[in-house]
Enzyme design. Structure first.
Site, PDB file in Angstrom:
ATOM      1  CE  LYS A  99      -4.532   0.547   0.464  1.00  0.00           C
ATOM      2  NZ  LYS A  99      -5.440  -0.501   0.046  1.00  0.00           N
TER       3      LYS A  99
HETATM    4  N1  GLU Z   1      -7.104  -0.357  -3.448  1.00  0.00           N
HETATM    5  C1  GLU Z   1      -7.811  -1.570  -3.708  1.00  0.00           C
HETATM    6  C2  GLU Z   1      -7.837  -2.463  -2.478  1.00  0.00           C
HETATM    7  O1  GLU Z   1      -7.679  -1.993  -1.371  1.00  0.00           O
HETATM    8  C3  GLU Z   1      -7.325  -2.264  -4.961  1.00  0.00           C
HETATM    9  C4  GLU Z   1      -5.883  -2.675  -4.927  1.00  0.00           C
HETATM   10  C5  GLU Z   1      -5.357  -3.196  -6.262  1.00  0.00           C
HETATM   11  O2  GLU Z   1      -6.121  -3.298  -7.199  1.00  0.00           O
HETATM   12  O3  GLU Z   1      -4.158  -3.469  -6.309  1.00  0.00           O
HETATM   13  O4  GLU Z   1      -8.077  -3.632  -2.562  1.00  0.00           O
END
Ligand code: GLU
Length: 407
Positions: A99
Site C-alpha cells: 500500500k
Molecule cells: N485499493 C484496492 C484495495 O484496497 C485495490 C488494490 C489493487 O487493485 O491493487 O483492494
C-alpha cells in the site's frame, strides 16, 4: 494497525502456527518514506509525506493501492499493506501485499497540482515499483487519471511504454474492462451470497451504504440490478434517504460536489445511516466506522465491508454477539484487486478480454473464496472474518516455509 495485528494474532493462534511464523508474518518487508515536494499553482512550494510499504513479496510481486488522504500515516499504510497480503492470498492471486499514499487532501489540489504531485511521488518510489516488483493501483483519493500519470512517469524513465506497472488505468492505456466497477461488483456478489446464507430474498431486500465513492456507488448500481433496494447512501457530509434511484443522487452529486440536498431526499447523520433497520449495511468509506460506540445500534442482519478495516475489534465482537453476519473486507472488497490481476495479465500478454470474460472470471474467483470461507467458518466454528484470515495467513505461512529462510 492495532486492528490488523489483533486479527493476525488470532489467525496465528487459531492455525496453531509457531512464534517464528508470527515473527515473519507480523513484520513488513520493505518500507519507503519519501518527501514529496509540490509546486502549487501560485508558486508556493509545499512538502508532503509519501509512503510505499511492501508488506510481503513471498507469493509474488507486491500489490496494492495508492491513497491520497490527509490522515494517512506510516502505521496505517503498514496495516493496509498487511490486509492486501491476506486479501491476495485468500483469493489465490499470485501477489504479496503493498500500500502507498501521500498525506494530502486530494480535494485541495487543482488538476495540474494533482498531476505534479502524482508524478513526483511516482518518481520517488520508482526504484521499488515495477511489473515484477510492486504494482500500484487506485485507492481512496486516487483514480484512473492518477494511474495514467503514474504509468507515464514510469514509462518515460524506462524509455518505453510499461502499462503493467500499475492497474486501474484508463482502457486506452491498457486498462481492463470492468475494473472501474470491480470492487463494487465484488461487494454485490458477496452481498448476494450472504443473503443466501441468511435465507433472505434479494428481491426488495433493503441496503444502506456508507460512502458514495468508487466502491459505494458501483456497489449500489450492481445491487439495484440484482433487485435489492438501496434506501440510503452517504458521503463525507452526511447521508440521504428517500431518493427514487441511486443514479439520480449520483447525477446531483456530480453537479454539486455532494449528495446532500439531492431532490426529494431527507437528510441523515452518518450514525443514523449506520443504525437504519435494513437487511444489509455496507460500510464503504474509511476505516473505524463501526466501533464500540456505534456497533450496538446496528440493526442490519448482514454487514458487508466495502471499505478496508471499517470495523474495530470491539465493534466486531458486538456485531458477532448480535448474530449479524459480517462479510470481512479482505473478501467483500477483493473484486478490485481480482480485476487488477486480470488487467496485469492482459497487459503482460498484450491480449485484451471482453467484458463478459472479465465478469465471469471475477465471479469464479470470488465465488471460490466465498465458498472456502463459508466452509472454513462452518467446520472450525469461527466467524467469516476469522475464516478469511485463517485462509489468507495460512497460504502465506505455507509459502514462507516452502521457500525456506535465506541464507
Ligand atoms: N485499493 C484496492 C484495495 O484496497 C485495490 C488494490 C489493487 O487493485 O491493487 O483492494
Amino acid at each position: 494497525m492495532a486492528t490488523a495485528l489483533a486479527q493476525l494474532r488470532r489467525a496465528v493462534d487459531q492455525l496453531k502456527l509457531s512464534e517464528n511464523d508470527w515473527n515473519t508474518l507480523s513484520t513488513p518487508r520493505r518500507i519507503l518514506e519519501v518527501a514529496v515536494p509540490l509546486r502549487r499553482d501560485d508558486g508556493r512550494v509545499e512538502m508532503y509525506k509519501g509512503y510505499r510499504v511492501q508488506y510481503s513479496t513471498t507469493r509474488g510481486p507486491s500489490k496494492g493501492g495508492v491513497r491520497f488522504h490527509q490522515d494517512i500515516n506510516l502505521e496505517e499504510t503498514v496495516a493496509l499493506a498487511m490486509l492486501m497480503t491476506w486479501k491476495c492470498a485468500l483469493t489465490n492471486l499470485p501477489y504479496g501485499g503493498a500500500k502507498g499514499g501521500v498525506a494530502v487532501d486530494a480535494h485541495t489540489l487543482s488538476l495540474t497540482e494533482n498531476e505534479r504531485l502524482t508524478r513526483r511521488y511516482t518518481s520517488e518510489i520508482l526504484p521499488i515499483i515495477g511489473p515484477e516488483r510492486d504494482i500500484p493501483a487506485p485507492d481512496v483519493g486516487t483514480d484512473e487519471r492518477n494511474m495514467a500519470w503514474m504509468m507515464d512517469t514510469y514509462s518515460v524513465n524506462a524509455g518505453f511504454a510499461v502499462p503493467s506497472v500499475v492497474t486501474g488505468k484508463p482502457i486506452v492505456l491498457g486498462g481492463s474492462l470492468g475494473r472501474a466497477s470491480a470492487t463494487g461488483d465484488g461487494v454485490a456478489i458477496s452481498t448476494r451470497e450472504a443473503l443466501k446464507v441468511r435465507g433472505i430474498n434479494p428481491q426488495g431486500a433493503t441496503v444502506a451504504i456508507q460512502g458514495f465513492g468508487k466502491v459505494g456507488y458501483w456497489a449500489a448500481i450492481a445491487l439495484e440490478a440484482m433487485g435489492l433496494k438501496v434506501v440510503a447512501v452517504s458521503d463525507v457530509n452526511g447521508g440521504v434517504t428517500g431518493f427514487k434511484s441511486v443514479e439520480e443522487v449520483f447525477e446531483y452529486s456530480k453537479k454539486n460536489g455532494t449528495i446532500i440536498g439531492a431532490p426529494g431526499t431527507d437528510r441523515l447523520t452518518n450514525e443514523e445511516l449506520l443504525h437504519l433497520g435494513v437487511d444489509v449495511l455496507i460500510p464503504a468509506a474509511l476505516a473505524d466506522s463501526i466501533t464500540e460506540a456505534t456497533a450496538s445500534g446496528v440493526k442490519a442482519r448482514i454487514v458487508v465491508e466495502g471499505a478496508n478495516a471499517p470495523t474495530t475489534p470491539e465493534g466486531d465482537a458486538i456485531l458477532n454477539n448480535k448474530g449479524i453476519l459480517v462479510v470481512p473486507d479482505i473478501l467483500a472488497n477483493s473484486g478490485g484487486v481480482i480485476v487488477s490481476y486480470f488487467e496485469w495479465v492482459q497487459d503482460k500478454q498484450n491480449y485484451f478480454w471482453g467484458a463478459e470474460e472479465v465478469r465471469e472470471n471475477l465471479n469464479k474467483i470470488l465465488m471460490r473464496a466465498i465458498v472456502e470461507v463459508e466452509d472454513m467458518a462452518k467446520s472450525k466454528k469461527v466467524t467469516w472474518r476469522e475464516a478469511a484470515h485463517m485462509l489468507g495467513v495460512s497460504r502465506v505461512a505455507e509459502a514462507h516455509s516452502l521457500r525456506g529462510l535465506y541464507p
